[in-house]
Design a protein around this motif. Structure first.
Motif, PDB file in Angstrom:
ATOM      1  N   PHE A 241      -8.497   4.497  -7.754  1.00 32.80           N
ATOM      2  CA  PHE A 241      -7.104   4.252  -8.122  1.00 32.80           C
ATOM      3  C   PHE A 241      -6.708   5.383  -9.083  1.00 32.80           C
ATOM      4  O   PHE A 241      -7.527   5.800  -9.893  1.00 32.80           O
ATOM      5  CB  PHE A 241      -6.952   2.900  -8.835  1.00 32.80           C
ATOM      6  CG  PHE A 241      -6.978   1.689  -7.908  1.00 32.80           C
ATOM      7  CD1 PHE A 241      -7.984   1.517  -6.968  1.00 32.80           C
ATOM      8  CD2 PHE A 241      -5.982   0.713  -7.998  1.00 32.80           C
ATOM      9  CE1 PHE A 241      -8.012   0.399  -6.127  1.00 32.80           C
ATOM     10  CE2 PHE A 241      -5.990  -0.406  -7.165  1.00 32.80           C
ATOM     11  CZ  PHE A 241      -7.008  -0.563  -6.228  1.00 32.80           C
ATOM     12  N   GLU A 244      -1.543   6.189 -13.673  1.00 39.26           N
ATOM     13  CA  GLU A 244      -0.189   6.719 -13.752  1.00 39.26           C
ATOM     14  C   GLU A 244      -0.056   7.551 -15.024  1.00 39.26           C
ATOM     15  O   GLU A 244      -0.475   7.131 -16.094  1.00 39.26           O
ATOM     16  CB  GLU A 244       0.818   5.557 -13.782  1.00 39.26           C
ATOM     17  CG  GLU A 244       2.240   6.012 -13.580  1.00 39.26           C
ATOM     18  CD  GLU A 244       3.234   4.905 -13.880  1.00 39.26           C
ATOM     19  OE1 GLU A 244       4.179   4.757 -13.112  1.00 39.26           O
ATOM     20  OE2 GLU A 244       3.036   4.180 -14.884  1.00 39.26           O
ATOM     21  N   ILE A 320      -2.381   3.344  -9.596  1.00 40.66           N
ATOM     22  CA  ILE A 320      -1.787   3.268  -8.260  1.00 40.66           C
ATOM     23  C   ILE A 320      -2.843   2.875  -7.235  1.00 40.66           C
ATOM     24  O   ILE A 320      -3.875   3.520  -7.121  1.00 40.66           O
ATOM     25  CB  ILE A 320      -1.186   4.640  -7.846  1.00 40.66           C
ATOM     26  CG1 ILE A 320      -0.304   5.230  -8.962  1.00 40.66           C
ATOM     27  CG2 ILE A 320      -0.419   4.516  -6.517  1.00 40.66           C
ATOM     28  CD1 ILE A 320       0.957   4.451  -9.256  1.00 40.66           C
ATOM     29  N   ASN A 321      -2.559   1.805  -6.476  1.00 42.16           N
ATOM     30  CA  ASN A 321      -3.434   1.377  -5.394  1.00 42.16           C
ATOM     31  C   ASN A 321      -3.263   2.354  -4.231  1.00 42.16           C
ATOM     32  O   ASN A 321      -2.172   2.449  -3.662  1.00 42.16           O
ATOM     33  CB  ASN A 321      -3.024  -0.048  -4.985  1.00 42.16           C
ATOM     34  CG  ASN A 321      -3.902  -0.620  -3.875  1.00 42.16           C
ATOM     35  OD1 ASN A 321      -4.602   0.124  -3.182  1.00 42.16           O
ATOM     36  ND2 ASN A 321      -3.849  -1.929  -3.701  1.00 42.16           N
ATOM     37  N   ASN A 325       0.081   2.278  -2.353  1.00 48.12           N
ATOM     38  CA  ASN A 325       0.823   3.031  -3.374  1.00 48.12           C
ATOM     39  C   ASN A 325       1.538   2.144  -4.382  1.00 48.12           C
ATOM     40  O   ASN A 325       2.535   2.544  -4.969  1.00 48.12           O
ATOM     41  CB  ASN A 325       1.811   4.004  -2.737  1.00 48.12           C
ATOM     42  CG  ASN A 325       1.071   5.131  -2.045  1.00 48.12           C
ATOM     43  OD1 ASN A 325       0.130   5.677  -2.622  1.00 48.12           O
ATOM     44  ND2 ASN A 325       1.443   5.430  -0.826  1.00 48.12           N
ATOM     45  N   GLU A 326       1.020   0.940  -4.579  1.00 45.61           N
ATOM     46  CA  GLU A 326       1.629   0.044  -5.548  1.00 45.61           C
ATOM     47  C   GLU A 326       1.073   0.298  -6.936  1.00 45.61           C
ATOM     48  O   GLU A 326      -0.099   0.623  -7.116  1.00 45.61           O
ATOM     49  CB  GLU A 326       1.312  -1.413  -5.169  1.00 45.61           C
ATOM     50  CG  GLU A 326       2.525  -2.148  -4.645  1.00 45.61           C
ATOM     51  CD  GLU A 326       2.149  -3.566  -4.258  1.00 45.61           C
ATOM     52  OE1 GLU A 326       2.576  -3.970  -3.178  1.00 45.61           O
ATOM     53  OE2 GLU A 326       1.423  -4.229  -5.020  1.00 45.61           O
ATOM     54  N   LYS A 327       1.950   0.055  -7.929  1.00 46.35           N
ATOM     55  CA  LYS A 327       1.581   0.260  -9.327  1.00 46.35           C
ATOM     56  C   LYS A 327       1.064  -1.074  -9.861  1.00 46.35           C
ATOM     57  O   LYS A 327       1.766  -2.094  -9.772  1.00 46.35           O
ATOM     58  CB  LYS A 327       2.875   0.668 -10.053  1.00 46.35           C
ATOM     59  CG  LYS A 327       2.688   1.316 -11.372  1.00 46.35           C
ATOM     60  CD  LYS A 327       4.033   1.891 -11.817  1.00 46.35           C
ATOM     61  CE  LYS A 327       4.547   1.065 -13.011  1.00 46.35           C
ATOM     62  NZ  LYS A 327       5.697   1.658 -13.674  1.00 46.35           N
TER      63      LYS A 327
END
Ligand SMILES: [Zn+2]
Ligand SMILES: [Zn+2]
Length: 829
Positions: A241, A244, A320-321, A325-327
C-alpha cells in the motif's frame, strides 16, 4: 529361618524407607551401562530448576516417571533413568541481589538440599552417577562449543532487537522481571531499547520442524497442534500500500487476498519502523507515542491473546489500496506484532472477527466483499464477521466468482500488475538467545578493533564465569562491570580485545541435556556418539504442558542441528511424550499467592514416600489435573497398612510354601490374582492408567481378606502364597520400599527391582465354568458344573443341595464337608 527376617507387626514407613534407600544407594541398584543383549528404555522427566524446594507437581512428575522406569525394568528392559538440574537462571541472580549470596553458592546449596533431603526421600530409581548440573563448567562449555559450531555455519548471528529497559535501575530486564509493565524492583514504567543481540537461526529448520511433527505419533495431539500453530506456516500474498503524501510503501501480508477489496483501514505495530515518519508533524503524534510506549511495555504473548481487549489509535495518515486505489486510514493496533508478517496488516472488518470488533469499537466503515449463498449480507446489520466461503462482491472484475477461485485469480493479478507477490509466511521467528545477565553461559565471542567478531577457539573453552563480581541489580550486567572478564586478548591478532558480555538463554541448556545423560563424564565431546546411539531417542519424556512449545521446539531444533553436525543419527529427541496435569487444591493450582500449597515434606514426614507416591498416582490419570485431598492421602496410607497386615498374618505360614500354579485354576483367589496381574499390566501399558491399576490392587486385597476370613487351611496356602507374591510384585513400581520389605520377608533375594514382572495364567481367566467332583464318604457320586471363581463356601452349599447327596445323606446333616482346591468336595455322612 530366624524371626528377624519376617515382617514386623507394625508398618513403620520411616524405618522401611530409610533402610531401602540406603540399600539402593549402597549397591547402586539403578546404575546402568549400555548392554547390547537387552532392549533399552530411556525414561526421562523434565529436569527441575533448583529453586530450593520441590513441590507437589514435582512429586507427581517424578512418581509417574519412576513407575514407568521400574515397570520397564521388571519387564526386562535396560532402563536409563537419570536426573539433573536446569541450574542457570534468574532466581539465583535475584537472590544474589536481595541477600548478597553468590548465585553459584545459592544454586549448589539448593541442589544439595533438593537431592539429598527431598528427591532421595521419594525413593526414585535414578542412576545418580549420571547427575548433571547445567551451571557447571563441564556442561556449559559444550553450550559454547555448539554456539561456535553454529556461528561457523551461519546458524548463530547478531542483529538489532528490542529489550526491556528500566530507566531508573538503568538495566535490561528479562520478560519475567516486568510485572504489569513495571520494573519488578522499583516499579518504574519499563521502556524499550534497541540492542545488538545474538540469535539462533531456528527458521532454517522451520520446514522440517513442521513436517516431522507428523511422525511424532507418541505425542499428545494438543502439543502437536500447539507446535504447528507456533511454527505457523501460511501461504498468501504480500501487497504494498502506498502512504499518501510520502509515497513510501507499507507492505502487508495476507492469506485472504480474496478480501482485498474490503479493506477499510490498516493497522500497524507500535514498533513499526515507519511509524515516526507517519505521525511526524501531525496533531495525533503525541497521543500515538504515549499509546505505543504503553503497549510496548506489555508482554507480547498477551498482546495477541484472543481474550485481550483490542485497542488502537489513528495515526492521522492514509494509505492507498493498490487494487481499487481507495484511501484508507492507518491505525496503530496493540494486537499487531512486528515479528509476524510485515508488522502491518490490512483490516477487513466484514470478514475478520477481530477487525469486526475493532471497527465497531472505533466506528470504522465496513464493506461486504464475499456474499453468503443467500446473498443477503448487509454490512450495517451484521452481528459478526462473515468468515465462510461465498461469492465475490464489490470487488471490481472479480465479482460473482466463488471466493476460492478468486483467491488464485487475485494472486495472479497482484503478481502480473507488480503490486506484490505470492509469499509463504512463517510465524516462527529466530530464537533470540542474548541475555544481559550474569548467571548463564557466557557467549564465546571476542570483539577486536582490527579483526572484528572473533569466536573463541574451541581449545580455549570454557569461557568461565568470573566469581569476583558484585550484584547490585543496577546498571549493566556484572559481566560488563567485570574488567578481568571483559578485557582480553584477540585470538586472531593477539591485540587487546573485549569479550561479549551477554549470556545465553537458559533454554539453550535444556535443548540437549538428554544427550549429555548418555555419557555425562565425556570430556572430549558434548556426548559420546556410540552411547547416544544406544540410548537415544528418549522412549518416554514426561513434563508439564507449559513446555509444549518453547522447550520442546528448541530441543527438536538442537537435535536436528546436532544431527547435521554429524554427532548423532536421529531426527527427533522424544519418541513418546506425556504431559502430566497440574496438582490443584480447592479448585486452583497450588501457589504461594493462593495460600493452598501442600509441602511435600509434610506428607513425607507424616505418611512416608510410598503413601505420597501412591496417592499422587491413584488420584487421577497422569494427563489430568490432580485434585489434592487429605482423605485421599489417608486412604492410600490405610491401604498400605491393610496390605501389610494381611501379609504379616500369613508370612510365616507361606514363607516356605511353593506358590500355586495352573493346577489351582478354578480357585477363586487364584483366578482373582491372575485377573489382577492382567488388569494392572494392561492399565500400565495403556497410556499409563495407574489410577485404575491401583484400584484393581485394592480390589484384590479386599478379596484376599474375604478369602482369609474363615481361616486358611494348609491346602490353600499355595494359592495365598501366589496371591501375596503377585500383589507384592505388582505394587513394587508404585510403593517400592514397601514392596522390598514384603519381598524380603517372603524369602526374596536381593532387590525386587530386578525381579521379573508377573505374567498372568490365561487358563485361570478363560475358564468361566468349573467342574467339581462330589464324593460322599470317599466315593464319587456326582459332578457339578459351577461358575469359575466361586468360593469354597458356595461350592459346599451347591454340593449339599445336589439331589444325589441329599438322597445319600437322607436328611441328616453331614459330619464333615471338605472342599479340596476348588475342585473336589468330600461329604462325610
Ligand atoms: Zn527498576
Ligand atoms: Zn584481532
Amino acid at each position: 529361618m530366624s524371626r528377624e527376617d519376617l515382617l514386623e507387626e507394625r508398618y513403620d514407613f520411616n524405618k522401611v524407607e530409610e533402610r531401602w534407600q540406603r540399600s539402593w544407594q549402597k549397591s547402586k541398584t539403578f546404575k546402568v551401562t549400555e548392554d547390547a543383549s537387552k532392549p533399552k528404555y530411556y525414561c526421562l522427566e523434565m529436569f527441575p530448576y533448583p529453586s530450593g524446594r520441590i513441590h507437589m507437581g514435582h512429586v507427581r512428575n517424578y512418581a509417574i516417571g519412576d513407575v514407568i522406569s521400574r515397570y520397564k525394568r521388571m519387564r526386562g528392559f535396560n532402563v536409563l533413568h537419570p536426573m539433573g538440574w536446569d541450574s542457570f537462571g534468574l532466581p539465583a541472580e535475584n537472590a544474589a541481589i536481595k541477600h548478597g549470596t553468590h548465585p553459584q553458592k545459592w544454586t549448589l546449596e539448593n541442589i544439595a538440599f533438593m537431592r539429598d533431603k527431598q528427591l532421595k526421600r521419594l525413593g526414585l530409581s535414578y542412576d545418580w552417577d549420571r547427575e548433571i548440573a547445567t551451571c557447571l563448567e563441564d556442561y556449559y562449555r559444550w553450550n559454547q562449543w555448539f554456539f561456535i559450531k553454529m556461528y561457523e555455519r551461519g546458524l548463530a548471528y547478531k542483529k538489532l532487537s528490542y529489550v526491556n529497559w528500566c530507566p531508573s535501575c538503568n538495566t535490561v530486564l528479562a520478560n519475567e522481571q516486568v510485572e504489569d509493565g513495571l520494573c519488578w524492583r522499583c516499579s518504574t514504567v519499563v521502556t524499550h531499547r534497541e540492542l545488538e543481540q545474538w540469535f539462533f537461526k531456528i527458521t532454517a529448520y522451520a520446514e522440517e520442524l513442521l513436517a516431522s511433527l507428523d511422525k511424532l505419533t507418541g505425542w499428545p495431539e494438543r502439543v502437536l497442534t500447539m507446535q504447528r500453530n507456533w511454527i505457523g506456516k501460511s501461504t498468501g500474498v504480500e501487497v504494498a500500500f502506498t502512504v499518501e503524501g510520502t509515497g513510501e510503501n507499507l507492505a502487508i501480508f495476507t492469506t485472504r487476498q480474496d478480501t482485498l477489496f474490503g479493506v477499510t483501514f490498516m493497522s500497524i505495530a507500535p514498533e513499526h519502523p515507519m511509524l515516526e515518519a507517519l505521525i511526524k508533524g501531525r496533531k495525533q503524534a503525541d497521543a500515538v507515542r504515549v499509546f505505543c510506549q504503553r503497549v510496548m511495555s506489555e508482554d507480547k504473548a498477551s498482546r495477541t491473546d484472543e481474550k485481550k481487549e483490542k485497542e488502537g489509535i489513528f495515526t492521522g495518515a492514509f494509505a492507498i489500496n493498490p487494487l481499487n486505489n481507495e484511501k484508507v486510514p492507518v491505525w496503530v493496533g496493540n494486537f499487531v506484532l512486528m515479528e509476524y508478517g510485515t508488522g502491518a496488516i490490512m483490516s477487513v472488518p466484514a470478514h475478520d472477527q477481530r477487525d469486526f470488533e475493532f471497527a465497531k469499537k472505533y466506528s470504522l466503515p465496513m464493506r461486504v466483499v464475499i456474499q453468503n449463498p443467500e446473498k443477503n449480507l448487509v454490512a450495517e446489520t451484521m452481528k459478526q464477521a462473515y468468515i465462510e466461503d461465498g461469492f465475490m462482491a464489490n470487488s471490481g472484475p472479480f465479482n460473482g466468482l466463488p471466493n476460492i477461485t478468486a483467491k488464485e485469480k487475485i494472486a495472479d493479478h497482484v503478481e502480473s500488475k507488480k503490486l506484490g507477490k505470492r509469499t509463504v509466511n512463517w510465524r516462527l521467528r529466530d530464537w533470540g538467545i542474548s541475555r544481559q545477565r550474569y548467571w548463564g553461559t557466557p557467549i564465546p565471542i571476542i570483539y577486536c578493533d582490527k579483526c572484528g567478531t572473533v569466536p573463541v577457539p574451541v581449545d580455549q573453552l570454557p569461557v568461565k564465569l568470573p566469581m569476583d563480581v558484585e550484584f547490585t541489580g543496577k546498571g549493566l550486567s556484572p559481566l560488563v562491570e567485570s574488567k578481568s572478564f571483559r578485557e582480553t586478548m584477540c585470538p586472531a591478532c593477539g591485540g587487546s580485545a573485549r569479550r561479549e558480555t551477554d549470556t545465553m538463554d537458559t533454554f539453550v541448556d535444556s535443548s540437549w541435556y538428554f544427550l549429555r545423560y548418555c555419557s555425562p563424564q565425556e570430556d572430549r565431546a558434548p556426548f559420546d556418539k556410540k552411547s547416544a546411539g544406544y540410548w537415544m531417542s528418549v522412549d518416554q519424556y514426561i513434563g508439564g504442558i507449559e513446555h509444549a512449545v518453547l522447550h520442546l521446539l528448541y530441543a527438536r531444533f538442537f537435535t536436528k542441528m546436532i544431527r547435521d553436525l554429524g554427532l548423532f543419527d536421529g531426527d527427533e529427541p522424544f519418541t513418546n511424550l506425556l504431559t502430566q496435569g497440574m496438582v490443584i487444591k480447592d479448585g486452583a493450582k497450588m501457589s504461594k499467592s493462593k495460600g493452598n500449597v501442600v509441602d511435600p515434606d509434610f506428607i513425607l514426614t507424616k505418611y512416608g514416600a510410598d503413601t505420597a507416591r501412591l496417592f499422587s498416582l491413584f488420584a487421577a490419570p497422569p494427563e489430568r489435573d490432580l485434585e489434592w485431598s487429605d482423605q485421599g492421602v489417608e486412604g492410600a496410607y490405610r491401604f498400605l497398612h491393610r496390605v501389610w497386615a494381611i501379609v504379616y498374618k500369613q508370612s510365616e505360614a507361606v514363607r516356605h510354601v511353593k506358590p500355586a500354579g495352573p493346577d489351582a485354576r478354578g480357585d477363586a483367589l487364584y483366578r482373582k490374582t491372575h485377573l489382577t496381574i492382567k488388569k494392572v499390566t494392561e492399565d500400565i501399558e495403556r497410556e499409563f492408567h495407574f489410577n485404575t491399576a491401583i484400584a484393581a490392587l485394592m480390589e484384590m486385597v479386599n478379596e484376599m481378606y474375604d478369602y482369609a476370613s474363615n481361616g486358611i487351611t494348609n491346602d490353600k496356602l499355595p494359592v495365598v502364597r501366589a496371591a501375596i507374591d503377585a500383589l507384592t510384585l505388582l505394587l513394587a513400581p508404585f510403593a517400592p520400599h514397601f514392596a522390598e520389605e514384603l519381598w524380603e520377608s517372603l524369602g526374596g533375594n536381593g532387590t525386587i527391582a530386578n525381579v521379573a514382572w508377573p505374567q498372568h495364567d490365561p487358563g485361570a481367566i478363560v475358564a468361566t465354568e468349573i467342574v467339581v467332583v462330589v464324593q460322599v464318604n470317599g466315593k464319587v457320586r456326582s459332578r457339578l458344573t459351577l461358575p469359575a471363581g466361586i468360593s469354597d463356601k458356595e461350592i459346599e452349599a451347591a454340593a449339599l443341595a445336589d439331589a444325589k447327596v441329599m438322597e445319600l445323606s437322607a436328611g441328616r446333616s453331614p459330619k464333615k464337608v471338605i472342599v479340596v482346591q476348588g475342585k473336589l468336595v468330600n461329604v462325610v455322612v
